[in-house]
Design a protein around this motif. Structure first.
Motif, PDB file in Angstrom:
ATOM      1  N   LYS A 105       0.826  -1.202   0.000  1.00 23.57           N
ATOM      2  CA  LYS A 105       0.000   0.000   0.000  1.00 23.57           C
ATOM      3  C   LYS A 105       0.867   1.262   0.000  1.00 23.57           C
ATOM      4  O   LYS A 105       0.564   2.251   0.669  1.00 23.57           O
ATOM      5  CB  LYS A 105      -0.940  -0.016   1.206  1.00 23.57           C
ATOM      6  CG  LYS A 105      -1.859  -1.235   1.231  1.00 23.57           C
ATOM      7  CD  LYS A 105      -2.782  -1.219   2.426  1.00 23.57           C
ATOM      8  CE  LYS A 105      -3.590  -2.510   2.536  1.00 23.57           C
ATOM      9  NZ  LYS A 105      -4.442  -2.748   1.388  1.00 23.57           N
ATOM     10  N   VAL A 106       1.955   1.216  -0.752  1.00 22.24           N
ATOM     11  CA  VAL A 106       2.880   2.340  -0.841  1.00 22.24           C
ATOM     12  C   VAL A 106       3.138   2.656  -2.307  1.00 22.24           C
ATOM     13  O   VAL A 106       3.444   1.768  -3.098  1.00 22.24           O
ATOM     14  CB  VAL A 106       4.220   2.032  -0.136  1.00 22.24           C
ATOM     15  CG1 VAL A 106       5.169   3.219  -0.251  1.00 22.24           C
ATOM     16  CG2 VAL A 106       3.995   1.661   1.321  1.00 22.24           C
ATOM     17  N   LEU A 107       2.998   3.927  -2.658  1.00 21.60           N
ATOM     18  CA  LEU A 107       3.390   4.405  -3.976  1.00 21.60           C
ATOM     19  C   LEU A 107       4.790   4.996  -3.856  1.00 21.60           C
ATOM     20  O   LEU A 107       5.002   5.964  -3.124  1.00 21.60           O
ATOM     21  CB  LEU A 107       2.404   5.456  -4.484  1.00 21.60           C
ATOM     22  CG  LEU A 107       2.768   6.170  -5.790  1.00 21.60           C
ATOM     23  CD1 LEU A 107       2.866   5.184  -6.949  1.00 21.60           C
ATOM     24  CD2 LEU A 107       1.751   7.271  -6.103  1.00 21.60           C
ATOM     25  N   TYR A 108       5.753   4.380  -4.550  1.00 23.56           N
ATOM     26  CA  TYR A 108       7.143   4.815  -4.509  1.00 23.56           C
ATOM     27  C   TYR A 108       7.428   5.717  -5.710  1.00 23.56           C
ATOM     28  O   TYR A 108       7.056   5.401  -6.849  1.00 23.56           O
ATOM     29  CB  TYR A 108       8.091   3.617  -4.574  1.00 23.56           C
ATOM     30  CG  TYR A 108       8.095   2.718  -3.372  1.00 23.56           C
ATOM     31  CD1 TYR A 108       9.061   2.862  -2.367  1.00 23.56           C
ATOM     32  CD2 TYR A 108       7.149   1.708  -3.224  1.00 23.56           C
ATOM     33  CE1 TYR A 108       9.078   2.023  -1.268  1.00 23.56           C
ATOM     34  CE2 TYR A 108       7.154   0.860  -2.116  1.00 23.56           C
ATOM     35  CZ  TYR A 108       8.125   1.027  -1.149  1.00 23.56           C
ATOM     36  OH  TYR A 108       8.148   0.194  -0.056  1.00 23.56           O
ATOM     37  N   ARG A 109       8.153   6.816  -5.437  1.00 27.79           N
ATOM     38  CA  ARG A 109       8.563   7.729  -6.483  1.00 27.79           C
ATOM     39  C   ARG A 109      10.046   8.048  -6.265  1.00 27.79           C
ATOM     40  O   ARG A 109      10.406   8.724  -5.300  1.00 27.79           O
ATOM     41  CB  ARG A 109       7.720   9.008  -6.470  1.00 27.79           C
ATOM     42  CG  ARG A 109       6.222   8.752  -6.312  1.00 27.79           C
ATOM     43  CD  ARG A 109       5.376   9.938  -6.746  1.00 27.79           C
ATOM     44  NE  ARG A 109       5.400  10.062  -8.198  1.00 27.79           N
ATOM     45  CZ  ARG A 109       4.773  11.046  -8.867  1.00 27.79           C
ATOM     46  NH1 ARG A 109       4.120  11.975  -8.200  1.00 27.79           N
ATOM     47  NH2 ARG A 109       4.849  11.101 -10.185  1.00 27.79           N
ATOM     48  N   ARG A 110      10.892   7.524  -7.152  1.00 25.44           N
ATOM     49  CA  ARG A 110      12.336   7.737  -7.032  1.00 25.44           C
ATOM     50  C   ARG A 110      12.768   8.836  -7.993  1.00 25.44           C
ATOM     51  O   ARG A 110      12.427   8.794  -9.187  1.00 25.44           O
ATOM     52  CB  ARG A 110      13.103   6.454  -7.339  1.00 25.44           C
ATOM     53  CG  ARG A 110      14.596   6.568  -7.008  1.00 25.44           C
ATOM     54  CD  ARG A 110      15.351   5.300  -7.326  1.00 25.44           C
ATOM     55  NE  ARG A 110      15.577   5.153  -8.767  1.00 25.44           N
ATOM     56  CZ  ARG A 110      16.291   4.169  -9.322  1.00 25.44           C
ATOM     57  NH1 ARG A 110      16.827   3.231  -8.541  1.00 25.44           N
ATOM     58  NH2 ARG A 110      16.438   4.101 -10.622  1.00 25.44           N
ATOM     59  N   LEU A 111      13.535   9.790  -7.480  1.00 23.52           N
ATOM     60  CA  LEU A 111      14.035  10.899  -8.282  1.00 23.52           C
ATOM     61  C   LEU A 111      15.539  10.743  -8.452  1.00 23.52           C
ATOM     62  O   LEU A 111      16.280  10.701  -7.472  1.00 23.52           O
ATOM     63  CB  LEU A 111      13.725  12.238  -7.611  1.00 23.52           C
ATOM     64  CG  LEU A 111      12.291  12.763  -7.652  1.00 23.52           C
ATOM     65  CD1 LEU A 111      11.332  11.867  -6.903  1.00 23.52           C
ATOM     66  CD2 LEU A 111      12.242  14.180  -7.089  1.00 23.52           C
ATOM     67  N   ASP A 112      15.994  10.649  -9.700  1.00 24.98           N
ATOM     68  CA  ASP A 112      17.409  10.506 -10.013  1.00 24.98           C
ATOM     69  C   ASP A 112      17.857  11.673 -10.882  1.00 24.98           C
ATOM     70  O   ASP A 112      17.371  11.843 -12.010  1.00 24.98           O
ATOM     71  CB  ASP A 112      17.674   9.203 -10.766  1.00 24.98           C
ATOM     72  CG  ASP A 112      17.456   7.977  -9.901  1.00 24.98           C
ATOM     73  OD1 ASP A 112      18.205   7.807  -8.935  1.00 24.98           O
ATOM     74  OD2 ASP A 112      16.513   7.207 -10.196  1.00 24.98           O
ATOM     75  N   CYS A 113      18.776  12.464 -10.369  1.00 21.81           N
ATOM     76  CA  CYS A 113      19.387  13.508 -11.190  1.00 21.81           C
ATOM     77  C   CYS A 113      20.540  12.867 -11.958  1.00 21.81           C
ATOM     78  O   CYS A 113      21.522  12.416 -11.361  1.00 21.81           O
ATOM     79  CB  CYS A 113      19.870  14.660 -10.332  1.00 21.81           C
ATOM     80  SG  CYS A 113      20.561  16.024 -11.301  1.00 21.81           S
ATOM     81  N   GLU A 114      20.441  12.842 -13.257  1.00 20.65           N
ATOM     82  CA  GLU A 114      21.415  12.126 -14.072  1.00 20.65           C
ATOM     83  C   GLU A 114      22.535  13.022 -14.583  1.00 20.65           C
ATOM     84  O   GLU A 114      23.616  12.535 -14.924  1.00 20.65           O
ATOM     85  CB  GLU A 114      20.691  11.445 -15.238  1.00 20.65           C
ATOM     86  CG  GLU A 114      19.690  10.388 -14.753  1.00 20.65           C
ATOM     87  CD  GLU A 114      18.839   9.829 -15.869  1.00 20.65           C
ATOM     88  OE1 GLU A 114      18.918  10.365 -16.991  1.00 20.65           O
ATOM     89  OE2 GLU A 114      18.103   8.865 -15.619  1.00 20.65           O
ATOM     90  N   GLU A 115      22.265  14.300 -14.663  1.00 17.07           N
ATOM     91  CA  GLU A 115      23.321  15.227 -15.073  1.00 17.07           C
ATOM     92  C   GLU A 115      22.940  16.637 -14.653  1.00 17.07           C
ATOM     93  O   GLU A 115      21.759  16.963 -14.487  1.00 17.07           O
ATOM     94  CB  GLU A 115      23.546  15.169 -16.585  1.00 17.07           C
ATOM     95  CG  GLU A 115      22.324  15.483 -17.423  1.00 17.07           C
ATOM     96  CD  GLU A 115      22.584  15.346 -18.919  1.00 17.07           C
ATOM     97  OE1 GLU A 115      22.691  16.405 -19.575  1.00 17.07           O
ATOM     98  OE2 GLU A 115      22.676  14.202 -19.384  1.00 17.07           O
ATOM     99  N   GLY A 116      23.933  17.478 -14.456  1.00 17.25           N
ATOM    100  CA  GLY A 116      23.690  18.853 -14.092  1.00 17.25           C
ATOM    101  C   GLY A 116      23.069  19.006 -12.720  1.00 17.25           C
ATOM    102  O   GLY A 116      23.330  18.215 -11.798  1.00 17.25           O
ATOM    103  N   ALA A 117      22.243  20.005 -12.572  1.00 11.07           N
ATOM    104  CA  ALA A 117      21.500  20.249 -11.340  1.00 11.07           C
ATOM    105  C   ALA A 117      20.063  20.589 -11.718  1.00 11.07           C
ATOM    106  O   ALA A 117      19.825  21.361 -12.662  1.00 11.07           O
ATOM    107  CB  ALA A 117      22.125  21.385 -10.540  1.00 11.07           C
TER     108      ALA A 117
END
Length: 622
Positions: A105-117
């Motif tokens: 019962k968890v919605l996961y949202r992963r944020l990955d900065c791949e380059e820059g800012a």
């Protein structure tokens, strides 16, 4: 991308946990999320009201939309954003209910900065119970807690949050630099305090979906190993996503009230299981290698049918077998792009649809070709259903299209009553089940004569929609040879195919359901499933090259995610109706099967309907 605050239906991605599902827009906004089940009230419902429905967005502050895609062989969604300062990928998923090591019962949202800012913003605007309940917010050590009347959520995010308690919403911001990963978790009722390991949950979720999807045959000689393999795999993943982990029931779609006619009233709740889908669903799942899932589905609806009399079997049920699906209108919601009313529940549950009995028998018979026999109790259920069909086949009904302008003598309903008797006789004969075969055979012949005399119009040269109506054509006429009622080379079958080509086909491939009145105002789009039926009929009639070209054209309408809605607007190719639609994906799988088989490809299992049943079963006096 948004038009008046609304995202095009075809632009959405979908994730879920085999209990519920969420629509994710290309700007990173969750615009639809019912909880705890797919047929439950929504926590986020901006797809049905952009102003008050509620949404949950994470994404770059200076980028409108990203590019959506699924990790190969999974229902894990990724959205990649390119900004002036860098690149960000948002990965959305929910662990399937079968993964007991992770809270589902968890919605996961992963944020990955791949380059820059990248400057990232968060907008959290829950609207519990279809926006009918006031939302209360309170800060926590890791984020905030939101609650409605019955449901609650906990948002975990390392953002600087600004909580507007009066409005019931919160916003936040952070900056991610290259190589940095942040997790945003939405814990729902029942998982507020559950231990989580987000990285492990993602890895295990990916493995789960890939283990499941890899059952689809890939051999280059297999009918599914050719040019449509990826579309077939995605369709299988959609069907699994719409399957309830506990019951095995399959929702027709995870949404309600996405319009068949934008701005019109053709807005229905599809978050239930329709028994009419049974035969073709079992065929698709079985031939994709998921015989166990097909068997679970058949067992579920046989249990439902065994708990009541055949006369009270409903056309549709809740995914836990619920029978009370009262249709209601949510007048406070504006509807997708002004399409009102917004409906929850579905009044078709109270209709008489005689075709469902034949569709149930198609499913049982199809599963038998995969060596899944019936128990004594299950055969009793089947026998009682066939007996009941002998009593009621002459009565009018609402038909497969669930018309709301009164019962009629639908030709397809009569044919499916014939199918119920035909498959019942075949099962009894092939497996030694006890049955009144002489009475069944007599009624089967009566139905056949009735359909040939009253359902075929000599002047039109085709089967029509209802008895006594020589003007209305219906795409269900394409299914008569597929279910074995007549052989494909019968001139009446070929005439029906030609009539559909002339009167119901909109462009190279899209097909309307019928060309008569159904008691509702407004227009509707072309039905994906009907396009598949025409492809099937062409392929199995020997018009293989045409069928192949049509299938190639149809897959051009599939969105980049591999998803299909119920309908397509033939004028501009936009999607209409609920999304993603199980029946559309079932149709695509089965069309790939038929076209591939007609081209000489190897079948992944026993021959299915239309191939195995090119000639009717047991028709000694055909």
């Amino acid at each position: 991308m948004r038009d008046g605050g609304y995202t095009p239906i075809e632009a959405y991605g979908v994730v879920g946990n085999l209990e519920t599902a969420a629509l994710v827009a290309p700007d990173g906004s969750v615009d639809w999320f019912p909880f705890p089940h797919v047929e439950s009230p929504s926590i986020f419902g901006a797809v049905l009201d952009a102003e008050r429905g509620g949404r949950f967005r994470v994404g770059p502050a200076d980028s409108g939309t990203g590019t959506l895609g699924y990790l190969d062989g999974t229902n894990v969604l990724q959205t990649r954003f390119e900004t002036g300062g860098g690149a960000l990928t948002v990965t959305d998923f929910m662990p399937p209910a079968d993964l007991v090591d992770h809270p589902k019962k968890v919605l996961y949202r992963r944020l990955d900065c791949e380059e820059g800012a990248v400057d990232v913003e968060l907008a959290f605007d829950p609207a519990f119970d279809y926006a009918r309940t006031e939302t209360t917010l309170e800060a926590t050590d890791t984020g905030l807690r939101a609650a409605g009347r019955e449901e609650r959520t906990t948002l975990e995010a390392e953002f600087d949050l600004d909580i507007d308690r009066d409005a019931g919403r919160a916003t936040g911001a952070t900056t991610l630099e290259a190589g940095r990963t942040e997790w945003v978790l939405l814990r729902c009722t029942g998982a507020e305090d559950a231990a989580t390991d987000p990285a492990a949950a993602l890895s295990d979720t990916v493995d789960y979906w890939r283990d499941w999807s890899h059952d689809c045959p890939t051999d280059e000689h297999c009918v599914f190993g050719g040019p449509w393999h990826d579309h077939v795999v995605r369709s299988g993943l959609v069907l699994k996503l719409l399957t309830h982990a506990e019951s095995g029931a399959i929702a027709a779609a995870p949404t309600t009230s996405l319009p068949e006619d934008v701005g019109g009233v053709r807005n229905w709740d599809y978050r239930y299981n329709w028994l009419r889908d049974a035969g073709f669903t079992v065929q698709a799942l079985s031939n994709l290698g998921h015989v166990g899932a097909a068997a679970a589905y058949v067992s579920w609806f046989l249990d439902l049918c065994g708990a009541t009399e055949p006369a009270t079997i409903q056309p549709l049920y809740g995914l836990h077998g619920e029978t009370a699906l009262d249709e209601r209108e949510l007048d406070h919601l504006s509807g997708y792009r002004g399409s009102r009313p917004v409906r929850v529940g579905n009044g078709a549950a109270d209709q008489r649809q005689l075709d469902i009995y034949g569709e149930l028998l198609l499913a049982v018979d199809e599963l038998h070709t995969h060596d899944r026999s019936l128990s004594a109790d299950e055969w009793t259920v089947v026998r009682d259903i066939v007996d009941y069909v002998t009593e009621v086949w002459q009565e009018p009904d609402a038909g497969i299209w669930e018309v709301r302008d009164g019962p009629k003598q639908f030709v397809y309903s009569k044919v499916l009553c014939w199918v119920a008797l035909d498959r019942g006789l075949a099962l009894a004969s092939d497996h030694g089940y006890d049955a009144p075969v002489d009475a069944w055979r007599e009624t089967r012949n009566e139905i056949r004569e009735s359909v040939l005399q009253k359902g075929y119009d000599d002047e039109l040269g085709a089967f029509v929609q209802t008895y006594g109506d020589g003007t209305t054509l219906d795409a269900t006429g394409l299914l008569l040879p597929v279910v074995g009622f007549l052989p494909f080379d019968d001139e009446r079958v070929q005439g029906t195919i030609d009539a559909v080509e002339t009167r119901l086909r909109e462009d190279e491939v899209l097909v309307r359901r019928y060309d008569g009145s159904d008691g509702l105002p407004g227009e509707e789009g072309a039905f994906v499933l009907c396009a598949c039926w025409l492809i099937d009929a062409l392929a199995l009639s020997g018009r293989v090259e045409t069928a192949h070209d049509r299938l190639e054209t149809l897959v051009e309408y599939v969105n980049p995610l591999g998803l299909l809605a119920e309908e397509i607007d033939p004028d501009d190719g936009t999607y209409l109706g609920n999304y993603p639609q199980a029946f559309s994906h079932i149709g695509l799988v089965n069309s790939a099967l038929y076209v591939g088989a007609a081209q000489g490809g190897e079948l992944p299992g026993p021959p299915p309907m239309g191939i195995r049943l090119g000639d009717p079963i047991g028709m000694d006096d055909y």
